[in-house]
Write a protein that holds these residues in place. Sequence first.
Motif, short mmCIF file in Angstrom:
data_model
loop_
_atom_site.label_atom_id
_atom_site.label_comp_id
_atom_site.label_asym_id
_atom_site.label_seq_id
_atom_site.Cartn_x
_atom_site.Cartn_y
_atom_site.Cartn_z
N GLY A 210 42.16 31.86 40.53
CA GLY A 210 41.83 30.89 39.49
C GLY A 210 41.51 31.57 38.18
O GLY A 210 41.45 32.80 38.09
N ASP A 211 41.25 30.75 37.16
CA ASP A 211 41.04 31.29 35.81
C ASP A 211 39.58 31.25 35.37
O ASP A 211 39.27 31.70 34.27
N SER A 212 38.69 30.73 36.19
CA SER A 212 37.31 30.52 35.77
C SER A 212 36.33 31.37 36.57
O SER A 212 36.33 31.33 37.81
N LEU A 213 35.48 32.10 35.84
CA LEU A 213 34.41 32.84 36.50
C LEU A 213 33.40 31.87 37.10
O LEU A 213 32.91 32.07 38.22
N HIS A 214 33.10 30.80 36.36
CA HIS A 214 32.05 29.87 36.78
C HIS A 214 32.45 29.06 38.00
O HIS A 214 31.62 28.82 38.88
N SER A 215 33.70 28.63 38.07
CA SER A 215 34.09 27.76 39.19
C SER A 215 34.86 28.50 40.27
O SER A 215 34.48 28.46 41.45
N ASP A 216 35.92 29.20 39.92
CA ASP A 216 36.77 29.82 40.94
C ASP A 216 36.15 31.07 41.55
O ASP A 216 36.04 31.18 42.78
N VAL A 217 35.75 32.01 40.71
CA VAL A 217 35.17 33.25 41.23
C VAL A 217 33.84 32.96 41.91
O VAL A 217 33.55 33.48 43.00
N ALA A 218 33.02 32.12 41.30
CA ALA A 218 31.73 31.78 41.91
C ALA A 218 31.91 31.09 43.25
O ALA A 218 31.15 31.35 44.20
N LEU A 219 32.92 30.23 43.36
CA LEU A 219 33.19 29.58 44.65
C LEU A 219 33.51 30.63 45.71
O LEU A 219 32.99 30.58 46.83
N GLY A 220 34.36 31.57 45.36
CA GLY A 220 34.71 32.61 46.31
C GLY A 220 33.52 33.45 46.72
O GLY A 220 33.32 33.74 47.92
N LYS A 221 32.70 33.83 45.76
CA LYS A 221 31.53 34.66 46.06
C LYS A 221 30.57 33.93 46.99
O LYS A 221 30.01 34.53 47.92
N ARG A 222 30.35 32.65 46.74
CA ARG A 222 29.41 31.88 47.57
C ARG A 222 29.93 31.69 48.99
O ARG A 222 29.14 31.63 49.94
N ALA A 223 31.24 31.58 49.11
CA ALA A 223 31.81 31.26 50.42
C ALA A 223 32.30 32.49 51.19
O ALA A 223 32.79 32.35 52.31
N GLY A 224 32.16 33.67 50.61
CA GLY A 224 32.63 34.87 51.29
C GLY A 224 34.13 35.02 51.28
O GLY A 224 34.72 35.58 52.20
N ILE A 225 34.77 34.54 50.19
CA ILE A 225 36.22 34.60 50.04
C ILE A 225 36.55 35.56 48.89
O ILE A 225 35.94 35.47 47.83
N ARG A 226 37.50 36.44 49.10
CA ARG A 226 37.90 37.35 48.02
C ARG A 226 38.54 36.57 46.88
O ARG A 226 39.07 35.48 47.07
N THR A 227 38.50 37.16 45.67
CA THR A 227 38.89 36.42 44.49
C THR A 227 39.84 37.21 43.59
O THR A 227 39.72 38.43 43.45
N ALA A 228 40.76 36.48 42.96
CA ALA A 228 41.64 37.03 41.93
C ALA A 228 41.53 36.13 40.71
O ALA A 228 41.78 34.93 40.81
#
Length: 266
Positions: A210-228
């Motif tokens: 995703g393109d958003s630190l606040h929504s996409d990256v934060a979602l991944g961090k909270r759920a234990g999912i790697r992020t791009a």
Amino acid sequence: MTLHAIDGLIIDLDGTIYLGSEAIEGAREAMALVRASGKRVVFLSNRGNYSRRMCREKLQAMGIPAAAEEIVLTSTVTASYLLEHAPGSKAWLFGDEGLHEEMRSHGVKLATKPEEADWLVITLHETLTYAELNAAFRAARSGAKLIVTNEDKTFPGDGGECIDVGATIAAIVHTTGAQVSVVVGKPSAYMSDAALRALQLPPERCLVIGDSLHSDVALGKRAGIRTALVLTGSTSRERAEAAEERPDLIWNSILDIRELLQLKEE
């Protein structure tokens, strides 16, 4: 990082696959490569003023096919929340026709007038009229609980950043004194759980794009999912590299996924 252990991709839409009515350069090619790789895909968006049908047709018009079950929107998850947590309650909808369509398709009960609503559903409203704003005001003043599809202030659209749901939330909260009871959208667990259910995979075998630190990256961090994180939407490389919660990968666009897919093939 390679895709050896990644079997499912959770892909954002606005700013990642398209900007407004135009596909981002390379998005169609990237998705063709993903499909050829056999990875499972779910498109996960904070868009609440679209229905899954509308979203699917928009993607297909861009040459990006998607099945209905591969699309999870905040309108979809909001409907599921109301059916599970408030069965039998009546909702008043504040948003475009896509929200209404998605609620009807799930069988959510709708109030016939705002004063009778148990819940006020607030999402992006790009065709907003004063009468609709005033009806939402009356629902909240009459005691309806506020459930919002997301709290984003802006989203990347045609011609640049566009005002998002945060503005209408502020209008209702400021004028009525009501408080938001439920926020459905990313980065909440409601969205990550829905995506993982759609993929039928555990978090460690998935990647959020995703393109958003606040929504996409934060979602991944909270759920234990790697992020791009892709740089085609709302975040610059400088901000991404300086972020407290830094994405695992930073890509110029989703087309950079081809490098990982090629690495796996090798």
